[in-house]
Design an enzyme around this catalytic site. Structure first.
Site, mmCIF file in Angstrom:
data_model
loop_
_atom_site.group_PDB
_atom_site.id
_atom_site.type_symbol
_atom_site.label_atom_id
_atom_site.label_comp_id
_atom_site.label_asym_id
_atom_site.label_seq_id
_atom_site.Cartn_x
_atom_site.Cartn_y
_atom_site.Cartn_z
ATOM 1 N N SER A 29 40.378 24.343 -1.367
ATOM 2 C CA SER A 29 39.626 25.497 -1.929
ATOM 3 C C SER A 29 40.509 26.617 -1.981
ATOM 4 O O SER A 29 40.780 27.556 -2.838
ATOM 5 C CB SER A 29 38.250 25.901 -1.239
ATOM 6 O OG SER A 29 37.437 24.903 -1.474
ATOM 7 N N ARG A 33 42.574 28.807 -4.983
ATOM 8 C CA ARG A 33 42.322 30.330 -5.253
ATOM 9 C C ARG A 33 43.797 31.114 -4.823
ATOM 10 O O ARG A 33 43.944 32.144 -5.662
ATOM 11 C CB ARG A 33 41.122 30.893 -4.224
ATOM 12 C CG ARG A 33 39.815 30.471 -4.623
ATOM 13 C CD ARG A 33 38.990 30.377 -3.387
ATOM 14 N NE ARG A 33 37.536 30.043 -3.702
ATOM 15 C CZ ARG A 33 36.958 28.944 -3.905
ATOM 16 N NH1 ARG A 33 37.872 27.822 -3.863
ATOM 17 N NH2 ARG A 33 35.757 28.561 -4.234
ATOM 18 N N GLY A 101 37.234 19.770 -10.304
ATOM 19 C CA GLY A 101 36.345 20.527 -10.808
ATOM 20 C C GLY A 101 36.240 21.996 -10.495
ATOM 21 O O GLY A 101 36.265 22.955 -11.297
ATOM 22 N N SER A 175 26.389 27.196 -5.379
ATOM 23 C CA SER A 175 28.026 26.700 -5.957
ATOM 24 C C SER A 175 28.874 27.823 -5.931
ATOM 25 O O SER A 175 29.102 28.710 -6.689
ATOM 26 C CB SER A 175 27.767 26.081 -7.484
ATOM 27 O OG SER A 175 29.030 26.054 -7.883
ATOM 28 N N GLN A 177 31.748 27.201 -6.939
ATOM 29 C CA GLN A 177 32.455 27.248 -8.498
ATOM 30 C C GLN A 177 31.809 28.310 -9.181
ATOM 31 O O GLN A 177 32.530 28.857 -9.854
ATOM 32 C CB GLN A 177 32.617 25.713 -8.699
ATOM 33 C CG GLN A 177 33.503 24.995 -7.857
ATOM 34 C CD GLN A 177 33.398 23.696 -8.119
ATOM 35 O OE1 GLN A 177 32.860 23.191 -9.368
ATOM 36 N NE2 GLN A 177 34.110 22.679 -7.243
ATOM 37 N N ASP A 328 30.980 18.430 0.716
ATOM 38 C CA ASP A 328 31.794 17.304 0.519
ATOM 39 C C ASP A 328 31.866 16.352 1.589
ATOM 40 O O ASP A 328 32.657 15.397 1.581
ATOM 41 C CB ASP A 328 33.175 18.099 0.263
ATOM 42 C CG ASP A 328 33.241 18.726 -1.050
ATOM 43 O OD1 ASP A 328 32.529 18.619 -1.885
ATOM 44 O OD2 ASP A 328 33.981 19.552 -0.990
ATOM 45 N N LYS A 355 29.242 15.583 -8.593
ATOM 46 C CA LYS A 355 30.581 15.639 -7.830
ATOM 47 C C LYS A 355 31.527 14.502 -8.548
ATOM 48 O O LYS A 355 31.269 14.251 -9.845
ATOM 49 C CB LYS A 355 30.527 15.216 -6.500
ATOM 50 C CG LYS A 355 29.568 16.457 -5.640
ATOM 51 C CD LYS A 355 30.305 17.759 -5.733
ATOM 52 C CE LYS A 355 29.579 18.878 -5.180
ATOM 53 N NZ LYS A 355 29.960 20.140 -5.248
ATOM 54 N N ARG A 359 27.843 10.910 -5.886
ATOM 55 C CA ARG A 359 27.954 10.374 -4.674
ATOM 56 C C ARG A 359 26.753 10.032 -3.810
ATOM 57 O O ARG A 359 26.733 9.398 -2.689
ATOM 58 C CB ARG A 359 28.555 11.612 -3.776
ATOM 59 C CG ARG A 359 29.980 11.781 -4.169
ATOM 60 C CD ARG A 359 30.765 12.793 -3.350
ATOM 61 N NE ARG A 359 32.247 12.986 -3.639
ATOM 62 C CZ ARG A 359 32.920 14.046 -3.408
ATOM 63 N NH1 ARG A 359 32.261 15.148 -2.892
ATOM 64 N NH2 ARG A 359 34.165 14.041 -3.805
HETATM 65 C C1 S3P Z 1 34.452 24.079 -4.063
HETATM 66 C C2 S3P Z 1 32.990 24.142 -3.934
HETATM 67 C C3 S3P Z 1 32.397 23.089 -3.969
HETATM 68 C C4 S3P Z 1 32.787 21.945 -3.476
HETATM 69 C C5 S3P Z 1 34.242 21.767 -4.049
HETATM 70 C C6 S3P Z 1 35.077 22.800 -3.751
HETATM 71 C C7 S3P Z 1 35.571 25.293 -4.238
HETATM 72 O O1 S3P Z 1 31.752 22.778 -5.256
HETATM 73 O O2 S3P Z 1 32.222 20.516 -3.876
HETATM 74 O O3 S3P Z 1 34.845 20.301 -3.707
HETATM 75 O O4 S3P Z 1 36.322 25.464 -3.811
HETATM 76 O O5 S3P Z 1 34.704 26.176 -4.847
HETATM 77 P P1 S3P Z 1 30.304 23.719 -5.468
HETATM 78 O O6 S3P Z 1 30.312 24.974 -5.314
HETATM 79 O O7 S3P Z 1 30.117 23.540 -7.277
HETATM 80 O O8 S3P Z 1 29.333 22.996 -4.938
#
Ligand code: S3P
Length: 445
Positions: A29, A33, A101, A175, A177, A328, A355, A359
């Protein structure tokens, strides 16, 4: 397609005690970023400890395609020369995010605030994942899907906004994300962009935006939530980023050491941001011996060495509000629960269905194939631990790195070996998983 072009199966079998010290790769993550904020900043960003897995390398490529300079330096660090907020150039080719994702959704946010159009694409797994959850708020801010995107799926073309509008957005699911995409688009909007979460998700974007000079304030909201307010149109300044080891990757050797009798390992520099440590909390409740030493806060994220010793585990109930801090890790927690004595109930796992694979179903299949009694009840997963796992099953990995690693960990302590159909996707997040586990004493063939 549900596996790679050249599937590489592998079998894990009962191993002697695991021992030694290892540093798992940099946090995925934070790595995504650091590249994206480095590209949106003015000046140079230096990143040490970047995860060099396929997911992150695809984000690096997309930043280059959007005009930033991204290079690996001679001392194994990475350097990004940014283009400034709203400074992305029109990419000449589709941006391919492979399996990721996070890379895809965060870059959608960054592109949404710039007057460029980009084609977003990925592999069969990513093409099956929902993108509407990110596109909805980005369209409110002025971005538009101009081609593709049927059913909210890739491939699609996103036209960024010339004059993005700041919004106040309540995320429909916890989330990071979605939150991050809105904040990244908000960088280019005049005024304050606000994201409200009912349950706090990982806050790496907020912490790193602050580190790069953004004006951003996060305050508690309700019982478990947060309200994050970002003032747009400020400049980001290139920064130094140190990436700690990924707790989601550390989870695999950690659970392996708990279930393989006699094990005693040390995992160094593991990030301890409390929004990522739900697994450790849960395993401790199950009776795990996990000791934190050399606790540091210097990266702004928290970091410690973890000494993990084989432990007798017992079943527990994991509350739904803990899910964002271990989203995760449920696959590998289910493995630990299978070796525990008693029932483990994991509540509120609806997000696991979207995911890299479904999962929730995949975890149940993995356990059943290896003789463990498991049930899905609504959004809950119930695992009957019997202190040992028969094993002997074949696990289908469905293009999902974490299924492959979880199943291999299971095989290290099960009565009969566990086989996975394809280990190729492990390279998306943990390219050295197999040699590192072998170095700790894991037996794979
Ligand atoms: C992540 C957020 C998570 C996680 C992914 C990494 C991130 O997803 O499952 O592996 O780096 O922001 P969600 O925030 O959509 O749950």
């Amino acid at each position: 397609m549900t596996h790679s072009d050249h599937p590489t199966p592998l079998e894990a079998r009962a191993s002697g005690p695991l021992g030694g010290k290892a540093r798992v790769p940099g946090d995925k993550s934070i790595s995504h970023r650091a590249l994206i904020l480095g590209a949106l900043a003015v000046g140079k960003t230096r990143i040490s400890g970047l995860l060099e897995g396929e997911d992150v390398l695809n984000t690096a490529k997309s930043m280059r395609a959007l005009g930033a300079t991204v290079e690996r330096t001679a001392d194994f660090a990475w350097q990004v020369q940014g283009v400034g907020v709203s400074g992305f150039a029109q990419p000449k080719a589709p941006l391919d995010f492979g399996n990721s994702g996070t890379g895809c959704r965060l870059v959608m946010g960054a592109v949404a605030g710039c007057p460029v159009a980009a084609v977003f694409d990925g592999d069969a797994s990513l093409r099956s994942r929902p993108m509407r959850r990110v596109l909805d708020p980005l369209e409110l801010m002025g971005a538009k899907v101009t081609a593709g995107g049927e059913g909210g799926r890739l491939p699609l073309t996103l036209q960024g906004a010339r004059d993005p509008v700041p919004i106040t957005y309540r995320t429909p699911v916890a989330s990071a994300q979605i939150k991050s995409a809105v904040l990244l688009a908000g960088l280019a909007a005049p005024g304050v962009t606000t994201v409200i979460e009912q349950e706090a998700s990982r806050d790496h974007t907020e912490l790193m935006l602050k580190h790069f000079g953004a004006e951003i304030v996060s305050t508690p909201e309700g019982h478990y939530g947060r309200r994050i307010a970002l003032t747009g149109q400020g400049e980001l300044h290139g920064a130094e980023v140190v990436v700690p080891a990924d707790p989601s990757s550390a989870a695999f050797p950690l659970v392996a050491a708990l279930i393989v009798e006699g094990s005693d390992i040390l995992l160094s520099d593991v990030m301890t941001n409390p929004l990522r440590t739900g697994l450790i909390t849960t395993l401790r409740e199950m009776g795990a011996s996990i000791e934190e030493t050399d606790v540091r806060t210097d990266t702004g994220e928290g970091m410690a060495n973890l000494r993990v010793r084989a432990s007798r585990l017992r079943g527990v109930e994991v509350p739904p509000e803990r899910a964002p801090s271990m989203i995760d890790e449920y696959l590998v927690l289910a493995v630990a629960a299978s070796f525990a004595e008693g029932t483990t109930i994991m509540r509120g796992l609806q997000e696991l269905r979207v995911k890299e694979s479904d999962r929730l179903a995949a975890t149940a299949d993995m356990l059943r194939a290896n003789g463990v009694k498991v049930e899905i009840s609504g959004d809950d997963l119930i695992v009957e631990g019997r202190g040992h796992v028969p094993g002997g099953g074949l696990v289908l990995t469905h293009m999902d790195h974490r299924i492959a690693m979880s199943a291999l960990v299971m095989g290290l302590a099960s009565d009969k070996p566990v086989r996975v159909d394809d280990t190729a996707f492990i390279a998306t997040s943990f390219p050295d998983f197999i040699p590192m586990m072998r170095m700790l004493g894991a037996e794979f063939s």
